[in-house]
Design an enzyme around this catalytic site. Sequence first.
Site, short mmCIF file in Angstrom:
data_model
loop_
_atom_site.label_atom_id
_atom_site.label_comp_id
_atom_site.label_asym_id
_atom_site.label_seq_id
_atom_site.Cartn_x
_atom_site.Cartn_y
_atom_site.Cartn_z
N HIS A 130 -21.40 -1.31 -78.11
CA HIS A 130 -22.45 -1.40 -79.12
C HIS A 130 -23.80 -1.02 -78.51
O HIS A 130 -24.59 -0.29 -79.10
CB HIS A 130 -22.55 -2.83 -79.67
N ASP B 14 -10.06 2.07 -104.39
CA ASP B 14 -10.37 0.69 -104.74
C ASP B 14 -10.21 -0.15 -103.46
O ASP B 14 -9.10 -0.55 -103.09
CB ASP B 14 -9.40 0.21 -105.83
#
Length: 423
Positions: A373, A275
């Site tokens: 990135h 969860d």
Amino acid sequence: MRTSRISGFYNLPMDERLKIVREFAGLTDEEVEVLREGKLPREVADHMIENVIGLYSLPFAIATNFLINGKDYLIPMVIEEPSVVAAASNAAKMARDSGGFEAEATDSIMISQIQVVKVPDLEEAIRRIMAEKDKLIAAANEMDPLLTRLGGGARDLEVRVVGTEAGPMLIVHLLVDTLDAMGANTVNTMAEGLAPTIERLTGGKVYLRIISNLADRRLARAKAKFSKAAIGGEEVVEGIMWAYRFAKHDPYRAATHNKGIMNGIIAVALATGQDTRALEAGAHSYAARSGKYTTLTNYWVDDNGDLWGSIELPLAVGTVGGVVRVHPIAKIALKILGVEKARELAMIMASVGLAQNFAALRALATEGIQAGHMKLHARNIAMSVGASPSEIDEVVERMIRERKINVERAKQILEEMRSGKKA
Ligand code: MEV
């Protein structure tokens, strides 16, 4: 030897990587197929939530190099954001050089809250609840005989008075060891079951009976040394210390700092069927427990000038029940980790959170995160145009050097390399 230290994993084709993981974890042909196709049967999905019309897929990746309490782990991560898996693997490699992560976790104690308002005499109500404490705990345990038989169950009961603008409330906390389950269903059932007795004892009115996601009795901790030599020297250590102080003293920065931690933790949580919203709620409320939102990690420098990092946060995770029981990929993720106990999973996730945070701070304090990135972006492009593992690095390096990171240029570079033309 079964090791998670695998160099060049990212350069391998997807099926080669899968083969390595298969051998590491002893996956069956069927499990490999499920993982390859990312299959969640439609009928399982239809029973998980309401109004299902389809499925939604995300990449399932593996972070390498993790050594936690002397044990090698390949870490399954499900995430849409590039660089996270590479950063975790890289940080784990640096920690590994100094012995890896040391981690621990408390018992799986969850808190269930019962809210009582309009109590005529608070002191008398508290006295009565405390006088009946053992009976209330026994009654809670009767509601989950299996959990009690397995060695878990309600352990303690506490009462708090919380002031509001409409008068004080009595808040009863039932503390329950939910063992290897996340435990929300168990503790909610217990709170609802005890509520009528609490109402009778206090003479007040019970409204809410529900788990607290500030699971501060269910903590996981991890610690690691990142040696000065492995991470790039004294200046890098200093930069990371300033990055840490920034987060420690400025909530605006702490939010982003902790977001980076959760990049890793939530990726493992998604892979293993946890969860994720409960974990986020627990982490951020714990980060604000002093009344001021701050960092979940700490850093310090030892006498040799080496950097140490640590993390502590609530991690209410389960290895039984819930999604883990029904989602075939969550089961495979746990098998890859080789984990059966929730405490071990929490220790792994804390270590991944620390690794992720260290990697982010190191990048931010040095070259910034965009370079990483762009490198990843360039690598993906190089792979997409068919560069082989031995060609990828050069294609990437040339595209970055020329500041032309696109498919066309990657194709040209590859052609040039193959026809023997030099850069
Ligand atoms: C990006 O998803 C996460 C970072 O912003 C974390 C950080 O700033 O510490 C890089």
